[in-house]
Each structure stands twice: as C-alpha cells, then as structure tokens.
Design an enzyme around this catalytic site. Structure first.
Site, PDB file in Angstrom:
ATOM      1  N   HIS A   1       0.791  -1.166   0.118  1.00 22.72           N
ATOM      2  CA  HIS A   1       0.404   0.009   0.289  1.00 22.72           C
ATOM      3  C   HIS A   1       1.102   1.231  -0.065  1.00 22.72           C
ATOM      4  O   HIS A   1       1.688   1.264   0.450  1.00 22.72           O
ATOM      5  CB  HIS A   1      -0.733   0.065   0.838  1.00 22.72           C
ATOM      6  CG  HIS A   1      -0.261   0.151   2.202  1.00 22.72           C
ATOM      7  ND1 HIS A   1       0.020  -1.035   3.102  1.00 22.72           N
ATOM      8  CD2 HIS A   1       0.613   0.833   3.032  1.00 22.72           C
ATOM      9  CE1 HIS A   1       0.538  -0.567   4.703  1.00 22.72           C
ATOM     10  NE2 HIS A   1       1.306   0.497   4.196  1.00 22.72           N
TER      11      HIS A   1
HETATM   12  C1  T46 Z   1       3.400   0.931   7.139  1.00 20.72           C
HETATM   13  C2  T46 Z   1       4.245  -0.526   7.598  1.00 20.72           C
HETATM   14  C3  T46 Z   1       5.200  -0.204   7.767  1.00 20.72           C
HETATM   15  C4  T46 Z   1      -3.824  -0.732  13.395  1.00 20.72           C
HETATM   16  O1  T46 Z   1      -5.337  -1.143  13.720  1.00 20.72           O
HETATM   17  N1  T46 Z   1      -3.559   0.110  14.058  1.00 20.72           N
HETATM   18  C5  T46 Z   1      -2.436   0.952  13.018  1.00 20.72           C
HETATM   19  O2  T46 Z   1      -1.992   1.734  13.832  1.00 20.72           O
HETATM   20  C6  T46 Z   1      -1.445  -0.094  12.380  1.00 20.72           C
HETATM   21  C7  T46 Z   1      -0.165   0.718  11.899  1.00 20.72           C
HETATM   22  C8  T46 Z   1      -2.512  -0.960  11.751  1.00 20.72           C
HETATM   23  N2  T46 Z   1      -3.838  -1.562  12.511  1.00 20.72           N
HETATM   24  C9  T46 Z   1      -4.850  -2.799  11.833  1.00 20.72           C
HETATM   25  C10 T46 Z   1      -4.690  -2.772  10.344  1.00 20.72           C
HETATM   26  C11 T46 Z   1      -5.033  -4.090   9.848  1.00 20.72           C
HETATM   27  O3  T46 Z   1      -5.963  -4.882  10.382  1.00 20.72           O
HETATM   28  O4  T46 Z   1      -3.602  -4.065  11.797  1.00 20.72           O
HETATM   29  C12 T46 Z   1      -3.952  -4.676  11.425  1.00 20.72           C
HETATM   30  C13 T46 Z   1      -2.486  -5.212  10.511  1.00 20.72           C
HETATM   31  O5  T46 Z   1      -2.249  -3.582   9.061  1.00 20.72           O
HETATM   32  P1  T46 Z   1      -1.494  -3.812   7.953  1.00 20.72           P
HETATM   33  O6  T46 Z   1      -2.311  -4.879   6.878  1.00 20.72           O
HETATM   34  O7  T46 Z   1      -1.543  -2.364   7.564  1.00 20.72           O
HETATM   35  O8  T46 Z   1      -0.332  -3.675   8.015  1.00 20.72           O
HETATM   36  P2  T46 Z   1       1.448  -3.514   7.756  1.00 20.72           P
HETATM   37  O9  T46 Z   1       2.714  -4.336   8.458  1.00 20.72           O
HETATM   38  O10 T46 Z   1       1.500  -3.694   6.356  1.00 20.72           O
HETATM   39  O11 T46 Z   1       2.019  -2.417   7.656  1.00 20.72           O
HETATM   40  C14 T46 Z   1       1.705  -1.319   8.371  1.00 20.72           C
HETATM   41  C15 T46 Z   1       1.742  -0.272   8.347  1.00 20.72           C
HETATM   42  O12 T46 Z   1      -0.339  -0.062   8.268  1.00 20.72           O
HETATM   43  C16 T46 Z   1       1.924   1.135   6.861  1.00 20.72           C
HETATM   44  O13 T46 Z   1       1.124   2.384   7.400  1.00 20.72           O
HETATM   45  O14 T46 Z   1       3.783   1.477   6.579  1.00 20.72           O
HETATM   46  O15 T46 Z   1       3.364  -1.007   8.290  1.00 20.72           O
END
Ligand code: T46
Length: 132
Positions: A49
């Site tokens: 993303h």
């Molecule tokens: C990025 C990389 C380095 C939350 O509820 N609060 C939060 O602050 C975050 C970051 C995520 N979430 C929830 C949303 C999803 O249900 O945690 C789950 C996993 O999130 P996501 O799939 O977005 O995680 P990554 O590891 O793909 O990405 C994250 C950050 O979202 C992103 O901004 O740059 O870490």
C-alpha cells in the site's frame, strides 16, 4: 524518491547503547502514533500500500528485513538491520516489506493517528495518482 535514511546519535558506553529521539531535535515530525511489528515469517510480504499524507520513520530495533519502495516509476530496496538507522518514508510511496529474520522487530513512528482512509491499497489507483 520520497525517502531518506536517518542516522540517530548513539549514547554508547560500557553499559551498552541508548538512542533518544526528541521532537524538533532528532526527528522530522511530531509523533502521533507508535506501533510494533514482529513475528512475521521470512517469506511473507507485508505492506502493499501507499499513504496519501502519512509520514513514518521505521526502525528495525532487532534483526533485519527488506523494504521495497516504489514511487510509481522507480523501485529501490532498502535493507534494514541497524537500530541506529531510521527509514523515513514520506507520502505517495508504495511499500512492500519482506525477508524477515526470526528476531526482526520493527518500531514505526507515525506523523498521524491510524486512519484507513489515508491508505491506497489498490496498485492501479496508486499508479494513477503517482503519475498525476
Ligand atoms: C506501513 C508499514 C510499515 C491498526 O489498527 N492500527 C495501526 O496503527 C496500524 C498500522 C494497523 N492497524 C490494523 C489494520 C490491520 O487490520 O492492523 C492490521 C495490520 O495492518 P496493515 O496490514 O496495514 O500492516 P502492514 O504491516 O502491512 O503495514 C503497516 C502500516 O499499516 C503501514 O502504514 O507503512 O506497517
């Protein structure tokens, strides 16, 4: 490309090392959110993303992993394996991260509160935005 590798000053002595990050001094923005990522299997690809406005500094406090950053034209891979380096990723960068070592722990310092509406999770939409 809209990213930078920051070098944090280390306070090191015979007791070990310490890094302190202070608003306005060692850090590029006011921190509104901190989160941690660990326990990801080596071959998993996280991310996939971009963000519309969010800025983040990503610190690999233990172990290592690779970030593949893409601005829609150029792709660069940044290997993170040093807690004194911060990967400062600004907006409109598609990120994927993988090759996690078993002991990999990422600490992420973010400029904004969590908001799903700031995410661009569709690659074609990202390309359209990044190419204007
Ligand atoms: C990025 C990389 C380095 C939350 O509820 N609060 C939060 O602050 C975050 C970051 C995520 N979430 C929830 C949303 C999803 O249900 O945690 C789950 C996993 O999130 P996501 O799939 O977005 O995680 P990554 O590891 O793909 O990405 C994250 C950050 O979202 C992103 O901004 O740059 O870490």
């Amino acid at each position: 490309m809209n990213y930078q590798l920051l070098d944090f000053p280390i306070h090191g002595d015979h007791n070990g090392n310490l890094i302190a990050l202070e608003k306005g001094k060692d850090f590029p923005f006011d921190i509104r959110r901190v989160y941690y990522i660990w326990g990801t299997k080596s071959d998993i690809i996280r991310g996939k993303h971009a963000h519309k406005n969010l800025e983040q500094v990503i610190v690999c406090v233990s172990g290592s992993c690779d970030f593949v950053l893409n601005n829609g034209t150029v792709k660069e891979t940044v290997h993170l394996d040093n807690p004194s380096k911060g990967l400062y990723v600004k907006h409109n960068i598609w990120r994927e991260f993988t090759n996690f070592s078993k002991d990999c722990v990422l600490m992420v310092l973010a400029s904004e509160y969590y908001s799903e509406s700031d995410y661009i999770r569709n690659y074609d939409e990202f390309l359209k935005e990044s190419r204007g």
